[in-house]
Design a protein around this motif. Structure first.
Motif, PDB file in Angstrom:
ATOM      1  N   GLU A 118       0.829  -1.207  -0.050  1.00  0.00           N
ATOM      2  CA  GLU A 118      -0.180  -0.014  -0.009  1.00  0.00           C
ATOM      3  C   GLU A 118       0.944   1.105   0.031  1.00  0.00           C
ATOM      4  OE1 GLU A 118      -3.575  -0.331   2.744  1.00  0.00           O
ATOM      5  OE2 GLU A 118      -2.529  -2.246   2.904  1.00  0.00           O
ATOM      6  N   LEU A 119       2.145   1.031   0.552  1.00  0.00           N
ATOM      7  CA  LEU A 119       3.138   2.300   0.388  1.00  0.00           C
ATOM      8  C   LEU A 119       3.503   2.319  -0.939  1.00  0.00           C
ATOM      9  CD1 LEU A 119       4.774   1.372   3.711  1.00  0.00           C
ATOM     10  CD2 LEU A 119       3.488   3.299   3.626  1.00  0.00           C
ATOM     11  N   ASP A 120       3.536   1.460  -1.709  1.00  0.00           N
ATOM     12  CA  ASP A 120       3.943   1.551  -3.065  1.00  0.00           C
ATOM     13  C   ASP A 120       2.848   2.180  -3.770  1.00  0.00           C
ATOM     14  OD1 ASP A 120       6.113   0.151  -2.484  1.00  0.00           O
ATOM     15  OD2 ASP A 120       5.258  -1.694  -3.347  1.00  0.00           O
ATOM     16  N   TRP A 121       1.688   1.883  -3.507  1.00  0.00           N
ATOM     17  CA  TRP A 121       0.374   2.403  -4.050  1.00  0.00           C
ATOM     18  C   TRP A 121       0.537   3.964  -3.999  1.00  0.00           C
ATOM     19  CZ3 TRP A 121      -4.069  -1.223  -2.956  1.00  0.00           C
ATOM     20  CH2 TRP A 121      -3.802  -2.514  -3.525  1.00  0.00           C
ATOM     21  N   MET A 122       0.827   4.243  -2.500  1.00  0.00           N
ATOM     22  CA  MET A 122       0.743   5.701  -2.247  1.00  0.00           C
ATOM     23  C   MET A 122       1.692   6.562  -3.188  1.00  0.00           C
ATOM     24  SD  MET A 122      -1.914   6.483  -0.665  1.00  0.00           S
ATOM     25  CE  MET A 122      -1.682   8.058  -0.443  1.00  0.00           C
ATOM     26  N   GLU A 123       2.977   5.923  -3.473  1.00  0.00           N
ATOM     27  CA  GLU A 123       3.980   6.618  -4.184  1.00  0.00           C
ATOM     28  C   GLU A 123       3.452   6.462  -5.469  1.00  0.00           C
ATOM     29  OE1 GLU A 123       7.447   5.196  -1.219  1.00  0.00           O
ATOM     30  OE2 GLU A 123       7.071   4.082  -3.147  1.00  0.00           O
ATOM     31  N   GLU A 124       2.708   5.759  -6.224  1.00  0.00           N
ATOM     32  CA  GLU A 124       2.343   5.871  -7.482  1.00  0.00           C
ATOM     33  C   GLU A 124       1.289   6.737  -7.358  1.00  0.00           C
ATOM     34  OE1 GLU A 124       2.728   1.139  -7.751  1.00  0.00           O
ATOM     35  OE2 GLU A 124       0.725   1.478  -8.428  1.00  0.00           O
ATOM     36  N   LEU A 125       0.376   6.953  -6.608  1.00  0.00           N
ATOM     37  CA  LEU A 125      -1.058   7.873  -6.843  1.00  0.00           C
ATOM     38  C   LEU A 125      -0.287   9.067  -6.409  1.00  0.00           C
ATOM     39  CD1 LEU A 125      -3.379   5.297  -5.097  1.00  0.00           C
ATOM     40  CD2 LEU A 125      -3.673   6.171  -7.358  1.00  0.00           C
ATOM     41  N   SER A 126       0.398   9.353  -5.470  1.00  0.00           N
ATOM     42  CA  SER A 126       0.856  10.977  -5.095  1.00  0.00           C
ATOM     43  C   SER A 126       1.453  11.448  -6.621  1.00  0.00           C
ATOM     44  CB  SER A 126       2.067  10.512  -4.466  1.00  0.00           C
ATOM     45  OG  SER A 126       2.946  11.576  -4.145  1.00  0.00           O
ATOM     46  N   LEU A 170       6.988   0.688  11.243  1.00  0.00           N
ATOM     47  CA  LEU A 170       6.232   1.963  11.613  1.00  0.00           C
ATOM     48  C   LEU A 170       6.756   3.092  11.105  1.00  0.00           C
ATOM     49  CD1 LEU A 170       3.368   2.699  12.148  1.00  0.00           C
ATOM     50  CD2 LEU A 170       3.995   3.292  14.473  1.00  0.00           C
ATOM     51  N   GLU A 171       8.004   3.339  11.546  1.00  0.00           N
ATOM     52  CA  GLU A 171       8.625   4.714  11.302  1.00  0.00           C
ATOM     53  C   GLU A 171       9.081   4.525   9.888  1.00  0.00           C
ATOM     54  OE1 GLU A 171      12.288   4.928  13.638  1.00  0.00           O
ATOM     55  OE2 GLU A 171      12.555   7.147  13.214  1.00  0.00           O
ATOM     56  N   THR A 172       9.687   3.555   9.261  1.00  0.00           N
ATOM     57  CA  THR A 172       9.849   3.567   7.834  1.00  0.00           C
ATOM     58  C   THR A 172       8.574   4.006   6.982  1.00  0.00           C
ATOM     59  OG1 THR A 172      11.392   1.640   8.350  1.00  0.00           O
ATOM     60  CG2 THR A 172      10.830   2.239   6.181  1.00  0.00           C
ATOM     61  N   ALA A 173       7.373   3.284   7.376  1.00  0.00           N
ATOM     62  CA  ALA A 173       6.350   3.472   6.616  1.00  0.00           C
ATOM     63  C   ALA A 173       5.803   5.236   6.778  1.00  0.00           C
ATOM     64  CB  ALA A 173       5.219   2.740   7.202  1.00  0.00           C
ATOM     65  N   LEU A 174       5.853   5.591   7.925  1.00  0.00           N
ATOM     66  CA  LEU A 174       5.516   6.874   7.948  1.00  0.00           C
ATOM     67  C   LEU A 174       6.358   7.878   7.293  1.00  0.00           C
ATOM     68  CD1 LEU A 174       4.656   7.067  11.944  1.00  0.00           C
ATOM     69  CD2 LEU A 174       3.248   7.538   9.953  1.00  0.00           C
ATOM     70  N   SER A 175       7.951   7.463   7.463  1.00  0.00           N
ATOM     71  CA  SER A 175       8.731   8.497   6.539  1.00  0.00           C
ATOM     72  C   SER A 175       8.677   8.093   5.088  1.00  0.00           C
ATOM     73  CB  SER A 175      10.379   8.346   7.038  1.00  0.00           C
ATOM     74  OG  SER A 175      10.767   6.966   7.252  1.00  0.00           O
ATOM     75  N   ARG A 176       8.160   7.005   4.813  1.00  0.00           N
ATOM     76  CA  ARG A 176       7.864   6.932   3.208  1.00  0.00           C
ATOM     77  C   ARG A 176       6.774   7.967   2.873  1.00  0.00           C
ATOM     78  NH1 ARG A 176       7.874   0.848   1.237  1.00  0.00           N
ATOM     79  NH2 ARG A 176       7.181   1.750  -0.759  1.00  0.00           N
ATOM     80  N   LEU A 177       5.753   7.976   3.723  1.00  0.00           N
ATOM     81  CA  LEU A 177       4.831   8.879   3.539  1.00  0.00           C
ATOM     82  C   LEU A 177       4.980  10.359   3.538  1.00  0.00           C
ATOM     83  CD1 LEU A 177       1.975   7.039   5.474  1.00  0.00           C
ATOM     84  CD2 LEU A 177       2.229   7.106   2.750  1.00  0.00           C
ATOM     85  N   GLN A 178       5.998  10.672   4.558  1.00  0.00           N
ATOM     86  CA  GLN A 178       6.193  12.090   4.743  1.00  0.00           C
ATOM     87  C   GLN A 178       6.852  12.606   3.519  1.00  0.00           C
ATOM     88  OE1 GLN A 178       7.756  11.358   8.639  1.00  0.00           O
ATOM     89  NE2 GLN A 178       5.818  12.077   9.519  1.00  0.00           N
ATOM     90  N   ASN A 182       2.529  15.481  -1.544  1.00  0.00           N
ATOM     91  CA  ASN A 182       0.952  15.784  -1.436  1.00  0.00           C
ATOM     92  C   ASN A 182       0.234  14.839  -0.748  1.00  0.00           C
ATOM     93  OD1 ASN A 182       1.554  13.723  -3.317  1.00  0.00           O
ATOM     94  ND2 ASN A 182      -0.104  14.186  -4.802  1.00  0.00           N
ATOM     95  N   VAL A 183       1.009  14.019   0.388  1.00  0.00           N
ATOM     96  CA  VAL A 183       0.442  13.074   1.132  1.00  0.00           C
ATOM     97  C   VAL A 183       0.573  13.433   2.542  1.00  0.00           C
ATOM     98  CG1 VAL A 183       0.167  10.549   1.649  1.00  0.00           C
ATOM     99  CG2 VAL A 183       0.484  11.058  -0.631  1.00  0.00           C
ATOM    100  N   GLN A 184      -0.137  13.261   3.402  1.00  0.00           N
ATOM    101  CA  GLN A 184      -0.190  13.382   4.977  1.00  0.00           C
ATOM    102  C   GLN A 184      -0.614  12.350   5.585  1.00  0.00           C
ATOM    103  OE1 GLN A 184      -2.706  16.358   6.687  1.00  0.00           O
ATOM    104  NE2 GLN A 184      -1.797  15.952   8.709  1.00  0.00           N
ATOM    105  N   ALA A 185       0.312  11.759   6.290  1.00  0.00           N
ATOM    106  CA  ALA A 185       0.085  10.710   7.247  1.00  0.00           C
ATOM    107  C   ALA A 185      -0.889  11.217   8.565  1.00  0.00           C
ATOM    108  CB  ALA A 185       1.243  10.177   7.955  1.00  0.00           C
ATOM    109  N   ALA A 186      -2.166  11.124   8.515  1.00  0.00           N
ATOM    110  CA  ALA A 186      -3.000  11.861   8.983  1.00  0.00           C
ATOM    111  C   ALA A 186      -3.790  11.268  10.212  1.00  0.00           C
ATOM    112  CB  ALA A 186      -3.991  12.738   8.127  1.00  0.00           C
TER     113      ALA A 186
END
Ligand SMILES: Cc1ncc(COP(=O)(O)O)c(C=O)c1O
Length: 407
Positions: A118-126, A170-178, A182-186
């Motif tokens: 899902e992190l890969d998807w977020m990178e693609e969708l971003s 978890l930290e890695t996932a958050l930093s990939r999002l950060q 245009n994506v916020q770990a909200a």
């Protein structure tokens, strides 16, 4: 799919069937809504679709303002067909569908990421939608046994969902999002299943949300506390106890003006309202043991056959003052499996054909989780607040079973 004609309350319904009492359902809905509004104010009540996806129930809860918490493409499709707005979808779980993921994200619904892909998807969708701003949540996995050693966990080895806090995933996932502009770990999603369902564990989960938000400097739009509460039992805590404690902990760091509190209960919302009703068909004496054969089954109440307690009451078909008391009776189910025995009655009135055995707080999960084994899904009737009955689901027959089969 429109409802069948209302049935009269006096009509003798063919057992087995489940009944949902609207009055009790409304009671628990109010208990939840009041607990959320009095303790936090800015809150969303979600409902865990997997718990009981009866279309009548989902529609009723939608009309009561609930969001649909879904964990599969099928559940998402069902919720959308029943009219839940896309913005009112909470998409959870480790197995997500890419198309559904994108649709919920674009519509501004809630997505709690759980798996690596899902992190890969977020990178693609971003990258695909550079002009859109997206908010997503992450499901947190932490060692509850360490936080609350006295709890009985749902799985001995600990939970398997979400991103592990202790090993840095978890930290890695958050930093990939950060890193995505245009994506916020909200959001943080904290659902955790414990068997003990104590108020203390929810307090510890809320403290965990505070700790993670501080540690990773998150500005959170929402905290999703998940489900897993007790409901419908006078001897156990209820929503008032849970949300008093959760909000007390959250308010140490979060402000209701900025952070929405989400709850996504399942069984606690519907337990009080549901019963499973069966009839005694036969009583057999086998070498001095009395077996009471009923038309409902353990598979309708506990398909995994792990439970040994089935709260129930009995409605006798005739005057019990003229019946004998007998030392021992075993109430059994309708399948021809030896294990289909529900409970033992000791030194009590002899049951006879026609008596009704009614299981209380029963069917929350199993109305839809009943296996299609020997018999199919039983009917579901709704008892409205005015006493009238409504057929929400007819019993399944071979008409339904044979659908999409080819011979
Ligand atoms: C993510 C999530 N939310 C909510 C629920 C509902 O839990 P319960 O029926 O115990 O309230 C579950 C159940 O396992 C779940 O996995």
């Amino acid at each position: 799919m429109k409802g069948l004609d209302n049935l009269m309350i006096k009509e003798q319904l063919n057992t087995p069937f489940y009944r949902i009492k609207e009055k009790d359902l409304l009671y628990d809905i109010s208990l939840l809504k009041d607990a959320l509004s009095q303790n936090w104010g800015n809150a969303i009540a979600g409902y865990s679709v997997k718990t009981n996806s009866l279309p009548w129930l989902l529609t009723y809860l939608k009309e009561q303002g609930f969001y649909a918490e879904v964990v599969s493409e099928t559940e998402y499709d069902l919720a959308i067909r029943l009219g839940f707005p896309q913005k009112h979808i909470i998409y959870n779980g480790p197995i997500k569908n890419r198309k559904v993921f994108e649709a919920v994200l674009l519509a501004g619904g809630y997505i709690n990421l759980d798996s690596g892909y899902e992190l890969d998807w977020m990178e693609e969708l971003s990258a695909l939608y550079p002009n859109r701003r997206f908010k997503v949540g992450v499901r947190v996995n932490y060692d509850i046994a360490a936080l609350c050693p006295e709890e009985t966990l749902a799985a001995e080895e600990g939970g398997r969902f979400g991103y592990c806090y202790e090993n840095g995933v978890l930290e890695t996932a958050l930093s990939r999002l950060q890193r995505l502009p245009n994506v916020q770990a909200a959001g943080l999603h904290l659902h955790s299943s414990t068997q003990s369902r104590t108020v203390q564990v929810f307090g510890a989960l809320a403290r965990m949300a505070v700790r993670i938000a501080k540690e990773y400097r998150l500005s959170l739009s929402y905290i999703d506390m998940g489900g897993g509460y007790f409901g419908g039992r006078d001897d156990k805590p209820d929503y008032r106890d849970y949300f008093r404690e959760i909000c007390r902990e959250l308010s140490a760091f979060f402000d209701p003006k900025e952070t929405t509190l989400i709850a996504e209960p399942g069984v606690s919302l519907i337990s009080r309202a549901t019963t499973f009703e069966t009839t005694v068909l036969d009583v057999k004496d086998i070498r001095g043991r009395n077996f009471v054969v009923t038309d409902g089954s353990r598979t309708n109440l506990n398909p995994l056959v792990t439970r040994h307690v089935y709260p129930h009451h009995i409605e006798y078909v005739s005057d019990t003052s003229v019946r004998n008391k007998i030392p021992d009776q075993w109430v059994c189910g309708a399948t021809c499996m030896e294990y289909d025995r529900l409970f033992e009655i000791r030194d009590d009135i002899a049951l006879i054909p026609g008596d009704r055995v009614i299981y209380d707080t029963a069917g929350g999960y199993t109305m839809c989780l009943s296996p299609l084994f020997i018999n199919y899904f039983p009917a579901v009737y709704i008892e409205h607040t005015d006493g009238s009955l409504f057929t929400a689901r007819k019993a399944w027959t071979n008409e339904e079973f044979l659908q999409l089969n080819y011979i």
